[in-house]
Design a protein around this motif. Structure first.
Motif, short mmCIF file in Angstrom:
data_model
loop_
_atom_site.label_atom_id
_atom_site.label_comp_id
_atom_site.label_asym_id
_atom_site.label_seq_id
_atom_site.Cartn_x
_atom_site.Cartn_y
_atom_site.Cartn_z
N VAL A 301 0.37 -1.00 0.23
CA VAL A 301 0.00 -0.35 -0.38
C VAL A 301 0.83 1.30 0.41
O VAL A 301 0.35 2.11 -0.63
N GLN A 302 1.91 1.56 0.68
CA GLN A 302 2.90 2.61 1.01
C GLN A 302 3.21 2.88 0.00
O GLN A 302 3.66 4.10 -0.33
N GLU A 311 -6.23 9.35 -2.00
CA GLU A 311 -7.21 9.61 -2.22
C GLU A 311 -7.37 8.34 -1.56
O GLU A 311 -7.80 7.58 -2.24
N ALA A 312 -9.23 8.26 -1.10
CA ALA A 312 -10.01 6.80 -0.32
C ALA A 312 -9.34 5.98 0.14
O ALA A 312 -9.40 5.17 0.38
N ARG A 313 -7.85 6.50 1.24
CA ARG A 313 -7.23 5.56 1.83
C ARG A 313 -7.81 4.70 2.40
O ARG A 313 -8.69 4.85 3.76
N GLY A 314 -7.40 3.37 2.42
CA GLY A 314 -7.76 2.24 3.22
C GLY A 314 -9.63 1.72 2.68
O GLY A 314 -10.12 0.57 3.27
N GLU A 315 -9.90 2.13 1.73
CA GLU A 315 -11.10 2.09 0.79
C GLU A 315 -10.58 1.58 -0.55
O GLU A 315 -10.73 1.30 -1.16
N ALA A 322 -5.54 3.59 -4.40
CA ALA A 322 -3.26 3.68 -5.27
C ALA A 322 -4.23 2.01 -4.40
O ALA A 322 -3.58 1.55 -6.43
N LEU A 323 -4.19 1.05 -3.71
CA LEU A 323 -4.01 -0.33 -3.92
C LEU A 323 -4.99 -0.83 -5.04
O LEU A 323 -4.93 -1.54 -5.73
#
Length: 706
Positions: A301-302, A311-315, A322-323
């Motif tokens: 993820v990093q 944007e939308a980190r963790g979602e 990003a992932l």
């Protein structure tokens, strides 16, 4: 090594293997023991299997259990007792025993293998049918007819591809390997009704969808976790699109009038290609610009956020995450094998010899790089796949996002570690830890390991990788043609496949009298069929249709349409994004149309042998461009030593120059506007070029003729 020598080595190697006992693979003596060789005796496949119980009694029993249709007498062994044409991959007795025991052990460990006992007596008829169909192709093929590493032209009776590769043994001798794990012990045993290939292992392609096959491999843990976190595992389970699809139908009208009515495609399925970084690639700090080991999902993820933002980190299921973007760029909506060879669906066409005279190695000489472009699941992005013949270091590889100047130039220095990503051969992936039993062939697609971390960077793609003349065979625009064994498929039954309305999502029919055909690769020549990759989409009738062009980075582009002239062509109006593009184009071949309207010219006078000077050729090329046309590309050879540029039938129509914005869909439309038409005219679609205007207008490096 040239191809003739390579093929000779294969034949010699396989001849030597006739001496090898079925249960071992030892060194060979120079002299061949004729008593150990299979010879042609006029037998049928079933008869031969039954007459050699010491080798094939187990497989013969499976064929006897395998059902064909509803009749009790309709078993596979009976089918192979009839005249026809088949390829039978016949596993030896020891292979069947080993397979049943292995499958039973996995069943005891809680895996649903469908085999609940280690003996043939306990094998159900349904499982016997699955096994048998994995070993039969309804057409007789010799392995030596398939150039290089590729696949058999037709799928098995279970609709699965069968690949063949030629690794070398410890003595440097090539041997045949089926589906990357089953060795051919005796090759091309000729029968009255086809060929037997005697193999060392039972063929058992996975019935798992792509995501399930991925997580079955220990060496893909990190990417596998990312795939499931982002929810793309659900998308990659899709296989059956239309349960009611009728594959027995034929075209409504005999539009091309040579073979009777052309058949519908055999099936309508969705398949995929998934690129995956093995765990050991991710764990190596040298493989990413952060110089960190990626051994956890948090580290991945990093890394992804460095490229795709926060944007939308963790979602993770959010398309803006990003992932999510990282994983999406690894997914193609079509099934692509490593190499085309004589079977359909490779990244590039290589070593393809069609049975109607087409030869890819004549059509596309190896002193030019070979390439294709494919859109990914990440919206409005694509990858470029290249076989860079001109680069000695990478000439034998398939490379994703091969950069300009033989891969030495990067617009973004960070991208140096993420260009020239090599697609691994399955045999190479099997050398990685946790992937010793790597199986890439799922029921709905292929998994390909890659040797670098694949990322998308708009600036790099626009300013470097895709900053070139991009050329597509029009047939490649439609993944349905690749996914269902249509494109580049064998012509055993028909040279033409009718493409029904609605079959291809990106192709829209706008009139009832529009009939679309896929013409399988056929012989090319300067005076006959000047096709880029041998095949073409042909449309007949008072046609009116459109299709979406590929997504490219934002920029100004010249769009060109490649076609072949013919007496059967129509006058066609071109549209871009539903706006008329100039006057209609007469696509018929006539001297006046070719030499006057289009401005085509001969570079060598046929009577005197006098050649135009380079300055004269450049001037006449400019004049032809002023007419709105170009000659065909010199990199595509129609005959040995003769290119498209030498054929007055091969024409590029310059549709126009347009601003293309990434994130927007653009469509090309074509309408038959022939006066007093009888509806019998044909519209040929060969290739499309999308060319950055910076290339055309650069005085220091003008566009080449290739």
């Amino acid at each position: 090594m040239n191809k003739t020598l390579a093929k000779s080595l294969k034949v010699l190697a396989m001849s030597a293997m006739f001496l090898i006992p079925c249960s071992t693979f030892m060194g060979c003596d120079d002299e061949i023991d004729e008593s150990n060789r299979f010879t042609f005796k006029g037998e049928l496949i079933a008869t031969h299997l039954q007459n050699n119980p010491d080798k094939f009694s187990n497989f013969a029993e499976i064929l006897k259990k395998a059902r064909i249709g509803d009749k009790a007498s309709g078993n596979m062994l009976r089918t192979l007792s009839t005249y026809g044409s088949y390829t039978c991959f016949a596993p030896i007795n020891e292979a069947v025993e080993k397979f049943l025991q292995d499958q039973y052990n996995r069943y005891l460990n809680g895996e649903d293998t469908g085999i609940t006992g280690p003996t043939l007596e306990e094998l159900s008829d349904s499982m016997a049918t699955v096994i048998a169909k994995n070993h039969i192709i309804e057409r007789g093929y010799r392995t030596i007819d398939i150039e290089g590493n590729g696949s058999f032209p037709r799928p098995t009776m279970n609709r699965r591809s069968t690949t063949i590769s030629w690794p070398q043994d410890n003595d440097g001798q090539p041997y045949a390997l089926i589906n990357d794990h089953s060795r051919i012990i005796t090759q091309d045993v000729q029968m009255e009704n086809g060929f037997i290939q005697v193999i060392s292992e039972v063929l058992n392609p996975s019935n798992k969808p792509v995501p399930e096959l991925l997580i079955a491999h220990e060496g893909f843990k990190i990417f596998g976790e990312a795939l499931f976190l982002t929810g793309y595992d659900e998308y990659l389970r899709l296989h059956v699109i239309d349960k009611e699809y009728d594959n027995t139908d034929f075209e409504p009208n005999s539009g091309i009038g040579k073979e009777g009515k052309a058949p519908y495609p055999d099936e309508k399925r969705q398949r995929f290609t998934l690129f995956v970084e093995p765990d050991d690639v991710l764990a190596n700090p040298a493989n990413n610009h952060l110089n960190i080991p990626i051994t956890t999902i948090d580290a991945l993820v990093q890394f992804a956020e460095e490229w795709y933002g926060t944007e939308a980190r963790g979602e993770y299921e959010n398309p803006n995450n990003a992932l999510n973007k990282f994983v999406a760029y690894h997914i193609l909506d079509r099934q692509l094998q490593y190499s085309t060879s004589s079977g359909p669906g490779g990244f590039i066409m290589e070593n393809y010899t069609g049975n109607n005279g087409f030869n890819s190695e004549v059509n596309m000489p190896t002193y030019f790089d070979r390439y294709d472009y494919f859109e990914t699941k990440l919206p409005y992005t694509m990858i470029k796949v290249t076989k860079p013949f001109t680069n000695p270091k990478l000439a034998t590889e398939l490379v994703i996002n091969y950069a300009q100047e033989m891969g030495t130039v990067c617009k973004d220095p960070r991208m140096a570690k993420h260009i020239n990503v090599v697609i691994e051969r399955a045999s190479d992936t099997q050398k990685r830890p946790g992937l010793e039993k790597f199986d890439q062939n799922s029921i709905n697609g292929f998994i390909h390991a890659i040797d670098r971390i694949l990322v998308y960077n708009e600036a790099e793609m626009a300013g470097n990788i895709l900053n070139e003349r991009m050329r597509w065979d029009v047939s490649s625009f439609f993944p349905e043609l690749t996914n269902n064994g249509i494109r580049w498929a064998s012509q055993d039954i028909s040279k033409t496949t009718y493409i029904p309305d609605g079959y291809c999502e990106r192709f829209k029919v706008l009139s009832n009298d529009t009939h679309v055909y896929y013409l399988h690769p056929h012989a090319t020549s300067t005076r006959g069929y000047p096709n880029y990759q041998g095949d073409e989409l042909l449309v007949t009738g008072t046609y009116d249709f459109k299709y979406r062009i590929p997504h490219v980075p934002t920029g100004d582009y010249e769009i060109r349409f490649g076609f072949s002239q013919s007496d059967l062509r129509a006058v066609t109006q071109f549209y871009f994004d539903d706006k008329i593009c100039g006057i209609p184009v007469d696509m018929k071949w006539t001297n006046n149309n070719t030499y006057v309207v289009m401005g085509w010219f001969k570079e060598i006078d046929e009577e005197t042998g006098t050649a135009l000077t380079e300055e004269e050729i450049i001037a006449k090329d400019k004049t032809m461009r002023n007419h709105g046309f170009m000659k065909g590309p010199a990199s595509c050879h129609l005959e040995k030593g003769k290119s498209m540029r030498e054929s007055e039938l091969a024409i590029r129509k310059i549709i126009g120059t347009y601003r293309l914005n990434n994130g927007t869909e653009y469509w090309l439309r074509f309408k038959n506007v022939t006066e007093n038409t009888d509806g019998k005219q044909q519209f040929n679609q060969d290739f499309l070029e999308i060319v950055p205007t910076t290339i055309i207008s650069d005085p220091l490096k003008p566009e080449d003729i290739y």
